[in-house]
Design a protein around this motif. Structure first.
Motif, mmCIF file in Angstrom:
data_model
loop_
_atom_site.group_PDB
_atom_site.id
_atom_site.type_symbol
_atom_site.label_atom_id
_atom_site.label_comp_id
_atom_site.label_asym_id
_atom_site.label_seq_id
_atom_site.Cartn_x
_atom_site.Cartn_y
_atom_site.Cartn_z
ATOM 1 N N ASN A 50 28.022 2.340 -27.693
ATOM 2 C CA ASN A 50 27.532 3.586 -27.079
ATOM 3 C C ASN A 50 28.089 3.792 -25.676
ATOM 4 O OD1 ASN A 50 25.930 4.107 -29.290
ATOM 5 N ND2 ASN A 50 24.195 2.960 -28.440
ATOM 6 N N HIS A 51 28.631 2.739 -25.125
ATOM 7 C CA HIS A 51 29.180 2.846 -23.775
ATOM 8 C C HIS A 51 30.374 1.899 -23.707
ATOM 9 C CE1 HIS A 51 26.867 -0.828 -23.622
ATOM 10 N NE2 HIS A 51 27.611 -1.183 -22.598
ATOM 11 N N GLY A 65 29.314 17.900 -24.503
ATOM 12 C CA GLY A 65 28.575 16.767 -23.928
ATOM 13 C C GLY A 65 28.453 15.621 -24.920
ATOM 14 N N LYS A 66 27.217 15.094 -24.980
ATOM 15 C CA LYS A 66 26.981 13.886 -25.754
ATOM 16 C C LYS A 66 27.320 14.070 -27.241
ATOM 17 C CE LYS A 66 23.196 10.650 -26.325
ATOM 18 N NZ LYS A 66 21.772 10.441 -26.134
ATOM 19 N N THR A 67 26.974 15.223 -27.799
ATOM 20 C CA THR A 67 27.232 15.402 -29.237
ATOM 21 C C THR A 67 28.728 15.470 -29.527
ATOM 22 O OG1 THR A 67 26.914 17.772 -28.935
ATOM 23 C CG2 THR A 67 25.045 16.550 -29.835
ATOM 24 N N LEU A 113 29.827 11.200 -28.044
ATOM 25 C CA LEU A 113 29.220 9.939 -28.493
ATOM 26 C C LEU A 113 29.620 9.512 -29.908
ATOM 27 C CD1 LEU A 113 27.513 7.542 -27.628
ATOM 28 C CD2 LEU A 113 25.480 8.754 -28.473
ATOM 29 N N ARG A 152 33.036 7.983 -29.703
ATOM 30 C CA ARG A 152 33.036 6.649 -29.081
ATOM 31 C C ARG A 152 32.485 5.610 -30.055
ATOM 32 N NH1 ARG A 152 33.287 3.903 -24.340
ATOM 33 N NH2 ARG A 152 33.476 5.629 -22.889
ATOM 34 N N GLN A 153 31.387 5.984 -30.734
ATOM 35 C CA GLN A 153 30.762 5.029 -31.666
ATOM 36 C C GLN A 153 31.704 4.695 -32.819
ATOM 37 O OE1 GLN A 153 27.231 7.341 -32.492
ATOM 38 N NE2 GLN A 153 25.948 5.971 -31.223
#
Ligand code: GLU
Length: 445
Positions: free
Chosen positions: A419-420, A404-406, A409, A412-413
């Motif tokens: 962040n998006h 997921g996010k971990t 993200l 992506r960063q």
């Protein structure tokens, strides 16, 4: 054959209201294989400017509302003079000598008595001697068209249905000023006759002009065209707003609004049809029908235009966008960025994520280590095929247990500084292996 016309006065730029009128007249002509005439109403020499004529042409071109031919009233003054003489001989035009102040006073007196401010035809009561005396004093007359009070006025309005006027309830209109210059009423009628206009579609602020002009058509021995008057455009607050009166193509272009969005909105606004992001004109034309127009003012809302514009750019082909995209941006770039933009103006900001420079946040030690690991997995991911993002993240998922996010993200960063944003699966191949390695390397403390 249907012949319509759009008749702007070149005393300013086109605004949404007249763009709408132009569009609807163009659509009427298109739908019947007819002609659409652009008539420049430039009899007011003092206020008409050539730069506005050019701007009107340019705006219509940008909107894709092209006329079959163009006419200019300033080149047709002889025709107006001839009609004037004819009507004068027939007793339908008379000289009047009142000053502005006198007329204003008459109006006030009538209003004060609770009566409609209709011109009292005082000038018709002057004797020849009185008229001669006025002229001897150096007073030049202005000229009025004499309505026939015994000829009731009615027409079947394409939007409003049966319309009726009693001519005695109207003032005899001033058609020509004391200096010989023309007001709008007579030249417009002469042109509509001479240009064989079959259908006049304009705003409902012209309804009483139509009543008068119908008598002018008849007095000139012509059959009036059919008339339709559409409800006016108002702002979201429900009033005729000053802002709408100046909102035009420049402002739309600057905001990145597509002509097709304007066309889609204005084709249907104020009708019973839903306002939809339809970029194909043929589809809008198919459903265009005066009988769907309502009588209530049509509300123009910027939010509607933005919504339609966004939907239209999300469906726009690369070929249609190409000329306005940043240099070096190819079809894959357009596809990656397109779902994230509201207007084409937003493209550059997203495309910068591919070309750089980007600004990364500071990473915690744990994430920095994870990003170093990503750097090492990069060549294999790129070597695996045309979806390096998928290969990279699934390798990292099994190697680190992140999900997921971990999992996503920090990548992506580090790769975009955001962040998006656009889909990483599409962005990563565009960023490319070398640049991606540099960016992941930069994420180290
Ligand atoms: N020049 C006039 C106007 O801009 C034309 C009106 C008409 O369509 O007859 O109001």
């Amino acid at each position: 054959m249907t012949i319509t016309r759009f008749a702007p006065s070149p005393t300013g730029r086109l605004h949404v209201g007249n763009i709408r009128t132009a569009l609807h007249n163009w659509m009427l002509a298109q739908n019947s294989g007819g002609q659409f005439v652009l008539r420049i109403d430039d009899t007011d020499a003092a206020r008409s400017k050539e730069e506005y004529v050019d701007a009107i042409r340019a705006d219509l071109k940008w909107l894709g509302i092209e006329s079959t031919r163009e006419e200019r009233q300033s080149e047709r003054l002889d025709l107006y003079q001839a009609a004037f003489e004819r009507l004068r001989e027939a007793g339908r035009i008379y000289p009047a000598y009142e000053t502005q102040q006198e007329l204003e006073l008459k109006r006030k007196v009538l209003l004060g008595r609770g009566l409609p401010p209709i011109y009292d035809r005082g000038a018709l009561e002057l004797s020849d001697d009185e008229r001669a005396a006025k002229e001897a004093e150096g007073i030049q007359p202005h000229w009025r068209f004499k309505l026939d009070h015994d000829e009731p006025i009615s027409w079947e309005d394409g939007v409003r249905g049966a319309a009726k006027f009693s001519p005695a309830q109207l003032s005899d209109p001033v058609i020509r000023r004391a200096d010989g210059s023309w007001l709008y009423m007579l030249p417009s009628t002469v042109d509509d006759i001479d240009m064989d206009i079959t259908q006049v579609l304009r705003g409902e602020d012209h309804v009483s002009n139509t009543a008068v002009q119908i008598q002018m058509f008849t007095a000139l021995g012509a059959t009036p065209p059919s008339f339709a008057h559409e409800a006016l455009l108002v702002g979201t607050e429900g009033k005729l707003s000053k802002r709408l009166g100046s909102l035009g193509c420049d402002a739309f272009r600057e905001k990145g609004i597509e002509p097709e969005a304007i066309i889609a909105l204005l084709s249907r606004l104020g009708t019973s049809l839903p306002v939809e992001p339809i970029a194909e004109r043929a589809k809008l034309l198919e459903t265009f029908d005066l009988s769907t127009f309502g009588r209530a003012p049509a509300k123009f809302d910027d939010a509607d235009l933005d919504r339609i514009n966004t939907a239209i750019v999300h469906n726009m082909d690369f070929a249609d966008a190409r000329d306005r995209l940043p240099e070096g941006m190819d079809e894959a770039g357009w596809h990656a960025v397109r779902p994230n933009i509201a207007t084409i103006n937003d493209v550059a900001e997203w495309w910068r994520l591919v070309t750089g420079p980007i600004e990364q946040p500071e990473f915690e030690a744990e994430d920095a280590a994870y990003l170093a690991q990503a750097g090492e997995a990069l060549s294999e991911a790129f070597a695996s095929g045309d979806d390096p993002w998928r290969a990279l993240t699934s390798a990292l998922k099994s190697a680190t247990g992140r999900k997921g996010k971990t999992l996503f993200l920090p990548l992506r960063q580090a790769l975009t500084g955001m962040n998006h944003g656009p889909d990483m699966g599409e962005l990563l191949p565009l960023i490319g292996e070398v640049e991606a390695r540099t960016r992941l390397g930069n994420a180290q403390p």
